[in-house]
Write a protein that holds these residues in place. Structure first.
Motif, mmCIF file in Angstrom:
data_model
loop_
_atom_site.group_PDB
_atom_site.id
_atom_site.type_symbol
_atom_site.label_atom_id
_atom_site.label_comp_id
_atom_site.label_asym_id
_atom_site.label_seq_id
_atom_site.Cartn_x
_atom_site.Cartn_y
_atom_site.Cartn_z
ATOM 1 N N ASP A 240 0.821 -1.220 0.000
ATOM 2 C CA ASP A 240 0.000 0.000 0.000
ATOM 3 C C ASP A 240 0.849 1.262 0.000
ATOM 4 O O ASP A 240 0.378 2.332 -0.411
ATOM 5 C CB ASP A 240 -0.886 0.046 1.251
ATOM 6 N N ARG A 241 2.072 1.154 0.498
ATOM 7 C CA ARG A 241 2.905 2.336 0.754
ATOM 8 C C ARG A 241 4.097 2.441 -0.194
ATOM 9 O O ARG A 241 4.985 3.261 0.012
ATOM 10 C CB ARG A 241 3.397 2.300 2.205
ATOM 11 N N LEU A 242 4.132 1.596 -1.206
ATOM 12 C CA LEU A 242 5.245 1.580 -2.159
ATOM 13 C C LEU A 242 4.731 1.954 -3.540
ATOM 14 O O LEU A 242 4.141 1.128 -4.242
ATOM 15 C CB LEU A 242 5.879 0.188 -2.193
ATOM 16 N N PRO A 243 4.905 3.187 -3.962
ATOM 17 C CA PRO A 243 4.360 3.592 -5.262
ATOM 18 C C PRO A 243 5.045 2.941 -6.445
ATOM 19 O O PRO A 243 4.455 2.825 -7.516
ATOM 20 C CB PRO A 243 4.557 5.117 -5.275
ATOM 21 N N GLY B 109 4.589 0.304 -11.466
ATOM 22 C CA GLY B 109 3.914 1.388 -10.765
ATOM 23 C C GLY B 109 2.692 0.847 -10.053
ATOM 24 O O GLY B 109 1.766 0.360 -10.711
ATOM 25 N N LEU B 110 2.698 0.888 -8.727
ATOM 26 C CA LEU B 110 1.559 0.399 -7.945
ATOM 27 C C LEU B 110 0.549 1.528 -7.861
ATOM 28 O O LEU B 110 0.747 2.515 -7.141
ATOM 29 C CB LEU B 110 2.022 -0.062 -6.554
ATOM 30 N N CYS B 111 -0.523 1.389 -8.640
ATOM 31 C CA CYS B 111 -1.323 2.563 -8.946
ATOM 32 C C CYS B 111 -2.705 2.596 -8.290
ATOM 33 O O CYS B 111 -3.250 3.681 -8.086
ATOM 34 C CB CYS B 111 -1.480 2.707 -10.460
ATOM 35 N N LYS B 112 -3.287 1.447 -7.965
ATOM 36 C CA LYS B 112 -4.663 1.469 -7.476
ATOM 37 C C LYS B 112 -4.893 0.314 -6.493
ATOM 38 O O LYS B 112 -4.590 -0.836 -6.811
ATOM 39 C CB LYS B 112 -5.662 1.345 -8.640
ATOM 40 N N ILE C 212 3.048 -1.491 -15.840
ATOM 41 C CA ILE C 212 4.437 -1.746 -16.176
ATOM 42 C C ILE C 212 5.059 -0.460 -16.696
ATOM 43 O O ILE C 212 4.704 0.036 -17.763
ATOM 44 C CB ILE C 212 4.542 -2.870 -17.222
ATOM 45 N N ARG C 213 5.981 0.098 -15.910
ATOM 46 C CA ARG C 213 6.663 1.328 -16.307
ATOM 47 C C ARG C 213 7.843 1.039 -17.231
ATOM 48 O O ARG C 213 8.180 1.851 -18.093
ATOM 49 C CB ARG C 213 7.153 2.071 -15.071
ATOM 50 N N ALA C 214 8.490 -0.099 -17.036
ATOM 51 C CA ALA C 214 9.629 -0.498 -17.872
ATOM 52 C C ALA C 214 9.858 -1.987 -17.660
ATOM 53 O O ALA C 214 9.497 -2.550 -16.634
ATOM 54 C CB ALA C 214 10.891 0.287 -17.500
#
Length: 304
Positions: free
Chosen positions: A213-216, A234-237, A283-285
């Motif tokens: 929850d706390r790791l973007p 990216g942990l987005c939602k 997926i950012r990269a």
């Protein structure tokens, strides 16, 4: 296990799952290729009703008993009381159009044999014969030429393609979060539940409960891909939870105590009080990389 540079967390991939057919049982794997839509073949197929609307364990809990296996270019499906169904991974049949949540998307119907197999299994009576006049279902395959995107409200405007997942390419969860829930269930006199109830793609070990929850962002030291072996998620939602975690994936029976336990501590103000457990990720990269159990994971906390 590979070594990671210093960060707030020093974790690793503990388990990997794909769910070839949306809402059927998952497949645990030790390694898997990562594509822009998520893990290879994750939610590539889906069951629909006569109107082309997707069907899930919410309506048909027995879907949890359909066990997939990928073998020699085939998706092999097994279920209690049924002969195995073999579906060629590379073949499709009639084009069609289906609905998954608010999206109408093109797909391919997988034919009458697959349709009959699912319709028969999901309506087996206690005597082991299909019920008469029961709803009929069709198995469909996502059209890879279609560009279905995750909600940009949560992706920060980034394009994040998906197939038949509920809305995001990857669902991540820490084993510690499940352990914490099981401690609460034990205190109430209930048996522990497996991580399979929550249908994650990537399970991390080495995190504290609900660290996700706390790791973007999370970085996985993977192999190959478009970022030289580094996968950035990216942990987005937050992942909102319905009744499916109450369904025992081994029996298809549903009891309310899992969500009752979550209600005591996982009502999430970010989601207007809905229950959340795990995080959706984009997926950012790292597209094209191979994820493996044991790969190191790093990340830094963000507190609002």
């Amino acid at each position: 296990m590979s070594q990671a540079p210093f960060s707030d967390i020093q974790a690793h991939i503990a388990r990997l799952f794909i769910y070839p057919i949306k809402s059927c049982a998952g497949m645990e794997v030790t390694d898997i290729d990562l594509y822009d839509t998520g893990l290879d073949l994750d939610r590539a197929w889906m069951l629909v009703d006569a109107d082309g609307v997707f069907v899930s364990q919410r309506e048909q809990p027995r879907m949890a008993l359909v066990q997939p296996q990928i073998r020699r270019g085939e998706l092999v499906l097994r279920a209690p009381g049924m002969l195995a169904l073999h579906v060629s991974i590379d073949s499709v049949q009639e084009p069609t159009r289906v609905e998954v949540w608010d999206d109408a998307v093109p797909a391919y119907d997988m034919g009458d044999i697959a349709a009959q197999w699912f319709s028969d299994f999901l309506h087996l009576t206690l005597a082991g014969v299909p019920a008469h006049d029961a709803p009929r279902y069709r198995l469909v395959r996502f059209d890879p030429e279609h560009n279905r995107l995750a909600n940009k409200k949560w992706t920060g405007g980034a394009d994040a393609p998906v197939m038949f997942s509920d809305g995001y390419p990857i669902l991540v969860l820490s084993q510690a979060s499940v352990d914490s829930l099981n401690a609460r269930l034990a205190a109430e006199g209930h048996a522990p539940v497996g991580v399979e109830r929550f249908r994650p793609n990537v399970v991390f070990a080495g995190l504290e409960a609900h660290d996700e929850d706390r790791l973007p962002h999370l970085t996985i030291l993977a192999e190959g891909g478009d970022a030289g072996g580094e996968v950035r998620l990216g942990l987005c939602k937050p992942c909102t939870r319905c009744s499916i975690p109450n369904i025992d994936h081994l029996t298809a029976e549903s009891t309310p105590h899992v969500n009752d336990a979550l209600q005591a501590y996982r009502a999430d103000p970010r989601m207007n009080g809905a229950l959340t457990f795990g995080m959706n990720a984009i997926i950012r990269a790292g597209v094209g990389a191979k994820l493996r159990v044991g790969q190191a994971v790093t990340g830094n906390y963000q507190f609002d």
